[in-house]
Structure formats: structure tokens, C-alpha cells
Design an enzyme around this catalytic site. Structure first.
Site, PDB file in Angstrom:
ATOM      1  N   ASP A  10      39.893  -7.805 -13.558  1.00  0.00           N
ATOM      2  CA  ASP A  10      38.559  -8.408 -13.478  1.00  0.00           C
ATOM      3  C   ASP A  10      38.740  -9.915 -13.400  1.00  0.00           C
ATOM      4  O   ASP A  10      38.421 -10.652 -14.332  1.00  0.00           O
ATOM      5  CB  ASP A  10      37.737  -7.996 -14.699  1.00  0.00           C
ATOM      6  CG  ASP A  10      36.319  -8.538 -14.658  1.00  0.00           C
ATOM      7  OD1 ASP A  10      35.878  -8.974 -13.576  1.00  0.00           O
ATOM      8  OD2 ASP A  10      35.662  -8.531 -15.712  1.00  0.00           O
ATOM      9  N   TYR A  56      25.583 -11.384  -6.784  1.00  0.00           N
ATOM     10  CA  TYR A  56      26.804 -11.675  -6.032  1.00  0.00           C
ATOM     11  C   TYR A  56      26.402 -11.906  -4.584  1.00  0.00           C
ATOM     12  O   TYR A  56      25.625 -11.133  -4.016  1.00  0.00           O
ATOM     13  CB  TYR A  56      27.820 -10.541  -6.139  1.00  0.00           C
ATOM     14  CG  TYR A  56      28.446 -10.412  -7.509  1.00  0.00           C
ATOM     15  CD1 TYR A  56      28.422 -11.481  -8.413  1.00  0.00           C
ATOM     16  CD2 TYR A  56      29.040  -9.239  -7.915  1.00  0.00           C
ATOM     17  CE1 TYR A  56      28.990 -11.363  -9.668  1.00  0.00           C
ATOM     18  CE2 TYR A  56      29.620  -9.119  -9.181  1.00  0.00           C
ATOM     19  CZ  TYR A  56      29.587 -10.181 -10.046  1.00  0.00           C
ATOM     20  OH  TYR A  56      30.136 -10.073 -11.295  1.00  0.00           O
ATOM     21  N   TYR A  87      28.234  -3.977 -12.026  1.00  0.00           N
ATOM     22  CA  TYR A  87      29.640  -4.336 -11.774  1.00  0.00           C
ATOM     23  C   TYR A  87      30.554  -3.780 -12.855  1.00  0.00           C
ATOM     24  O   TYR A  87      31.585  -3.160 -12.557  1.00  0.00           O
ATOM     25  CB  TYR A  87      29.761  -5.859 -11.703  1.00  0.00           C
ATOM     26  CG  TYR A  87      31.194  -6.347 -11.668  1.00  0.00           C
ATOM     27  CD1 TYR A  87      31.971  -6.202 -10.528  1.00  0.00           C
ATOM     28  CD2 TYR A  87      31.766  -6.950 -12.787  1.00  0.00           C
ATOM     29  CE1 TYR A  87      33.286  -6.652 -10.497  1.00  0.00           C
ATOM     30  CE2 TYR A  87      33.076  -7.396 -12.770  1.00  0.00           C
ATOM     31  CZ  TYR A  87      33.829  -7.248 -11.618  1.00  0.00           C
ATOM     32  OH  TYR A  87      35.135  -7.678 -11.596  1.00  0.00           O
ATOM     33  N   GLN A  88      30.201  -3.989 -14.113  1.00  0.00           N
ATOM     34  CA  GLN A  88      31.068  -3.559 -15.212  1.00  0.00           C
ATOM     35  C   GLN A  88      31.306  -2.050 -15.169  1.00  0.00           C
ATOM     36  O   GLN A  88      32.437  -1.579 -15.368  1.00  0.00           O
ATOM     37  CB  GLN A  88      30.463  -3.941 -16.577  1.00  0.00           C
ATOM     38  CG  GLN A  88      29.898  -5.336 -16.681  1.00  0.00           C
ATOM     39  CD  GLN A  88      30.936  -6.425 -16.568  1.00  0.00           C
ATOM     40  OE1 GLN A  88      32.123  -6.182 -16.731  1.00  0.00           O
ATOM     41  NE2 GLN A  88      30.500  -7.640 -16.287  1.00  0.00           N
TER      42      GLN A  88
END
Length: 300
Positions: A171, A240, A74-75
Site C-alpha cells: 500500500d 482518486y 480501496y482498503q
């Protein structure tokens, strides 16, 4: 004297369960090895636990934010898809991102001169430094400036000033409660004003092709009413719900966001990133036929 065992309503019989109205009819479970922290901050319920398979996990208001095992997917995507879509990003702003992971990725770009982060809940930063040190290392860079503020009010002030950014990354939490304002037209108009003429924004869109895709279309339509170029892409990671998270990337001027403007060498990619690469950048925008037609409002 015995130490009181930490407890949390979402953990029973050593299993954490994430059940949210945002994901009707399904949920996520992770095996818990130890509860590390439980608190109620000024803004949200905070839980940190060590899982058996995913390392330390940060949970806000009952929803998994990051786990040590897969957070880099994700990052890296929310950072590098935007950063590589800009010719030379020098000034970057993160709204949210109190775990420090996005900052960690931003400063990998040599062109960056200043990286600002605005986080409303200082406790998230402090807990991340303690329990998620590999992410919070982003705060240690000398290019980083942290603002403990409400992100919406911060970007409103920026929009009224002469200060501009090349890339803005949102974010935030999911679009429920206080975070809902980060998914509305006014917010994107403020982002547009706060950007330089060739600026890029990216935001987590929470939903994906398998979860409430109608929301993704609504968000895309909002963005297309503000920005010249708008595209939807996705990152894959198991913690997620449904294993996929959507991202909305927008440009102030017309451009092809699906093709990176810059790229690292293979050697640089191998040393700097674990998920992102040029091929992933391009492939992340590819949608199944039904989803593509739904977004475009055309029949299958």
C-alpha cells in the site's frame, strides 16, 4: 492572542486542488471546510483537512491518499481480493499503509495469526490515529506488529531470512520519487522470496484504464516475469483521479485469481464489509475490450 490560520499551497479560496505530472491534463478539486494539519515530515509534505463532502482527507506530497467518505472501497479491495485468493492466510505483511485501513481489514479474517506493517513515516501513523480514527483502529488489534522502517530494506531482510508470509500487500505511494522502487522487478523478486509456496501479493498500480495504461502493462509484464499467475483489477472511488484505481494481484503458484478461494456468507459480508463481495471480486477483473487487448498485446 489570535491563533494563526493554517495555510497550504494546494488550497486557495477554500478549494483543495490536486494537480500532478502523473495525471497530465486533469486534476481533482475538493471543497475545504477547515485545514487541520500542515507539516513537512522527514519524508514528505503532509496535509490533513476536513472537506465539506468527504470528511477528513489525508494528502501526501499534494496527492490525496484517503478520505473518510470513500476509503473503505480501496482498503477492502486491496486487502480482500488478495486474502480471499488464499486458502488460509495466517501471516500477512503490509508495506506502507500507515493510515491503518488495510490492517483494519486484514484482522477481519479469522485465520490471521499475525499482521505486520512496515511504514517509513511514523508521523502518518500518529496523524491517522488523531484525524482518521476509524481507519487507525487497525493498529489496536493484538495480532498487529508495526515496524517503522524503509519497506524496501525490510522486505530485503525478510527475503534473506527464514520468515515467510502468506499474503503481502503493498500500500505504497504512487510510483514517483522514493516509491518508484516498489514498482520495479527487484522488489517483486524479493516479494516472491518472502512468500510461502502458495503466497499471494497485491499492490496498488496507481494507474487505470483511463490514466497512463502503458504503465499498467509495464508493471504487469514485470510481475509476469516473476510470478506464476498475474491479474489486474480495479476499485472505484471518486477521490482518486478519474475515479478508479488499479490493483495488480499475483500468485506464487498457478491459480485462478479471479475467483475467490473463500467467501463470507451474505450475513458476514453485510456486517464486515461495505464495498467488497464475491461478485465485486470477480467483476473487478473485467476490462473493456480495448484495455483487455492492450494488456494482452493483441489487436482489437
Amino acid at each position: 492572542m489570535t491563533v494563526k490560520q493554517l495555510e497550504h499551497a494546494s488550497i486557495k479560496n477554500s478549494w483543495f486542488t490536486e494537480v500532478s505530472d502523473s495525471f497530465p491534463g486533469q486534476g481533482l478539486m475538493l471543497k475545504v471546510e477547515e485545514i487541520l494539519h500542515v507539516s513537512q515530515s522527514e519524508f514528505q509534505d503532509v496535509l490533513v483537512f476536513r472537506s465539506t463532502e468527504y470528511g477528513n482527507v489525508l494528502v501526501l506530497d499534494g496527492v490525496v491518499q484517503v478520505s473518510e467518505r470513500d476509503e473503505f472501497a480501496y482498503q477492502e479491495m486491496i486487502c480482500h481480493v488478495a486474502m480471499m485468493s488464499h486458502e488460509c492466510p495466517k501471516r500477512v505483511l503490509v508495506i506502507g499503509g500507515g493510515d491503518g485501513g488495510v490492517l483494519r481489514e486484514i484482522v477481519k479474517h479469522e485465520s490471521v495469526e499475525a499482521a505486520h506493517l512496515c511504514e517509513i513515516d511514523e508521523s502518518v501513523i500518529e496523524l491517522s490515529k488523531k484525524y482518521l480514527p476509524n481507519m487507525a483502529v487497525g493498529f489496536d488489534n493484538t495480532k498487529v506488529t508495526v515496524h517503522i522502517r524503509d519497506g524496501f530494506e525490510f522486505i530485503r531482510e525478510v527475503a534473506r531470512s527464514d520468515e515467510k508470509y502468506d499474503v503481502i500487500i503493498t500500500d505504497s505511494s504512487d510510483p514517483d520519487g522514493p516509491a518508484e522502487k516498489f514498482f520495479q522487478r527487484e522488489y517483486f523478486q524479493l516479494l516472491h522470496t518472502a512468500l510461502n509456496d502458495d503466497g499471494i501479493v497485491i499492490t496498488q498500480s496507481s494507474e487505470n484504464v483511463w490514466l497512463n495504461f502503458k504503465f499498467v502493462k509495464q508493471l504487469r509484464d514485470i510481475c509476469k516475469g516473476v510470478f506464476a499467475s498475474v491479474e489486474y483489477c480495479a476499485a472505484l472511488l471518486p477521490t482518486y483521479t478519474s475515479g478508479q484505481l488499479g490493483l495488480m494481484v499475483c500468485s506464487k503458484k498457478p491459480t485462478n485469481l479471479k475467483i475467490p478461494k473463500r467467501q463470507w456468507t451474505q450475513e458476514e459480508e453485510s456486517s464486515l464489509v461495505r464495498y467488497y463481495n464475491k461478485e465485486i471480486h470477480e467483476a473487478s477483473f473485467v476490462l473493456p475490450n480495448w484495455a483487455k487487448h492492450f494488456l494482452e498485446g493483441t489487436s482489437l
